[in-house]
Design an enzyme around this catalytic site. Structure first.
Site, PDB file in Angstrom:
ATOM      1  N   GLY A  11       0.818   2.072   4.949  1.00 35.09           N
ATOM      2  CA  GLY A  11       1.086   0.657   4.703  1.00 35.09           C
ATOM      3  C   GLY A  11       1.014  -0.116   6.003  1.00 35.09           C
ATOM      4  N   ARG A  14      -0.184  -4.546   6.737  1.00 31.81           N
ATOM      5  CA  ARG A  14       0.462  -5.773   6.257  1.00 31.81           C
ATOM      6  C   ARG A  14       1.954  -5.712   6.526  1.00 31.81           C
ATOM      7  NH1 ARG A  14      -0.909  -6.630   0.135  1.00 31.81           N
ATOM      8  NH2 ARG A  14       0.034  -8.669   0.581  1.00 31.81           N
ATOM      9  N   ASP A  62      -4.669   6.469  -0.975  1.00 26.64           N
ATOM     10  CA  ASP A  62      -3.517   6.305  -1.861  1.00 26.64           C
ATOM     11  C   ASP A  62      -2.516   7.399  -1.540  1.00 26.64           C
ATOM     12  OD1 ASP A  62      -1.664   6.001  -3.845  1.00 26.64           O
ATOM     13  OD2 ASP A  62      -3.025   6.443  -5.509  1.00 26.64           O
ATOM     14  N   VAL A  63      -1.506   7.070  -0.764  1.00 29.96           N
ATOM     15  CA  VAL A  63      -0.580   8.101  -0.281  1.00 29.96           C
ATOM     16  C   VAL A  63       0.342   8.632  -1.366  1.00 29.96           C
ATOM     17  CG1 VAL A  63      -0.618   7.401   2.137  1.00 29.96           C
ATOM     18  CG2 VAL A  63       0.979   6.298   0.574  1.00 29.96           C
ATOM     19  N   ASN A  89       5.694   3.979   6.056  1.00 27.59           N
ATOM     20  CA  ASN A  89       6.103   2.610   5.751  1.00 27.59           C
ATOM     21  C   ASN A  89       5.678   2.133   4.366  1.00 27.59           C
ATOM     22  OD1 ASN A  89       6.899  -0.285   6.551  1.00 27.59           O
ATOM     23  ND2 ASN A  89       4.728  -0.496   6.045  1.00 27.59           N
ATOM     24  N   TYR A 154      14.101   1.252  -7.643  1.00 29.66           N
ATOM     25  CA  TYR A 154      13.900   1.083  -6.199  1.00 29.66           C
ATOM     26  C   TYR A 154      15.002   1.774  -5.414  1.00 29.66           C
ATOM     27  CZ  TYR A 154      13.226  -1.263  -1.713  1.00 29.66           C
ATOM     28  OH  TYR A 154      13.017  -1.530  -0.378  1.00 29.66           O
ATOM     29  N   ALA A 156      17.020   4.220  -6.318  1.00 33.47           N
ATOM     30  CA  ALA A 156      16.946   5.675  -6.433  1.00 33.47           C
ATOM     31  C   ALA A 156      15.843   6.239  -5.544  1.00 33.47           C
ATOM     32  CB  ALA A 156      16.705   6.071  -7.890  1.00 33.47           C
ATOM     33  N   LYS A 158      14.785   5.061  -2.743  1.00 31.41           N
ATOM     34  CA  LYS A 158      15.193   5.006  -1.333  1.00 31.41           C
ATOM     35  C   LYS A 158      16.336   5.977  -1.038  1.00 31.41           C
ATOM     36  CE  LYS A 158      12.148   2.005  -0.101  1.00 31.41           C
ATOM     37  NZ  LYS A 158      11.052   2.388   0.827  1.00 31.41           N
ATOM     38  N   ILE A 187      13.856  -8.384   4.972  1.00 30.24           N
ATOM     39  CA  ILE A 187      12.861  -8.729   5.976  1.00 30.24           C
ATOM     40  C   ILE A 187      11.861  -9.673   5.332  1.00 30.24           C
ATOM     41  CG2 ILE A 187      11.147  -7.848   7.600  1.00 30.24           C
ATOM     42  CD1 ILE A 187      13.955  -6.824   8.181  1.00 30.24           C
TER      43      ILE A 187
END
Length: 260
Positions: A11, A14, A62-63, A89, A154, A156, A158, A187
């Site tokens: 990532g 951007r 595509d990771v 990232n 989201y 879960a 993280k 951010i």
């Protein structure tokens, strides 16, 4: 094989990833910034990075796919013979309430936010073990430990990253590899712009610093964590959140300060 240290930033073209790629290039790393679909942003980033460090490049992949993650690492190591730094990232941010969440949605957010980091870590381990050196920095979030309605997927994803970070630090410590995570609060990037526009006036009241972060704030932390100066730091999830939720009613201190 180059003697310069080689970094992969997923990532990396951007938002926070772009700022991290630029910061590492300025620090002398050969940066391989991975992007998925936005070619225009990728080409601009590649030009910017190469003006700083000519060996830098962008890589499309595509990771969230193990095969693609392995291919990205192979592309880097085939060219440079090493990988010293991995900054995981890449990620997405999205609201969805439990009763509205589909299996496809859950698979997507866990795939991009957690599985991609796992796959990239797994792919770089042999190279870092070979050199008895490595710096891995994962993207966590304040949402990994502060619950928020609409963010079960989201949050879960993280929280899983946090566990990957801690266990990774333990398993890879014998090989001179550190594993840490940065946990952003809010951010200001394209990904968070809509949320800030909708309820930013309320959310900023919860920050000790009373401002939202910039991509450069996150990049500064990551730059430190991959440096030699951070060689004795591992297994940490470090907030870059302006003091969000550290104290109740943080805004009251600003009201007092206005009178002094």
């Amino acid at each position: 094989m180059t003697e310069k240290r080689v970094a992969i930033v997923t990532g990396g073209t951007r938002g926070m990833g772009h700022a991290m790629s630029v910061a590492l290039a300025k620090a002398g790393y050969i940066v391989n910034a991975v992007y998925h679909s936005n070619q225009e942003s990728a080409l601009k980033t590649e030009k910017e990075l190469q003006e700083i460090q000519p060996e830098c490049q962008v890589i499309c992949g595509d990771v969230s796919s193990q095969k693609a993650a392995e291919a990205i690492v192979a592309q880097v190591t085939d060219k440079w013979g090493r990988v010293d730094v991995l900054v995981n990232n890449a990620g997405i941010f999205d609201f969805c309430y439990i009763e509205d969440m589909t299996e496809e949605y859950l698979d997507r957010i866990l795939g991009i936010n957690f599985k991609s980091q796992f796959f990239m870590v797994k792919a770089v381990i042999p190279w870092m073990k070979k050199n008895k050196y490595g710096r891995i920095v994962n993207a966590s979030s304040i949402s990994g430990h502060f619950a928020d309605c609409g963010l079960v997927g989201y949050g879960a994803s993280k929280a899983a990253v946090d566990m990957l970070t801690k266990i990774g630090a333990g398993e890879l410590g014998p090989y001179g590899i550190t594993v840490n995570a940065y946990a952003p609060g809010i951010i200001h990037t394209d990904m968070t712009h809509a949320m800030i526009t909708e309820r930013g006036d309320e959310q900023v009241q919860d920050l000790c610093l009373q401002r939202f972060g910039t991509p450069e704030d996150a990049a500064a932390l990551v730059s430190f964590l991959v440096s030699d100066a951070a060689g004795y730091i591992t297994g940490e999830i470090i907030g870059v959140d302006g003091g969000m939720f550290k104290v109740q009613n943080a805004y009251l201190a600003y009201k007092r300060a206005e009178t002094e």
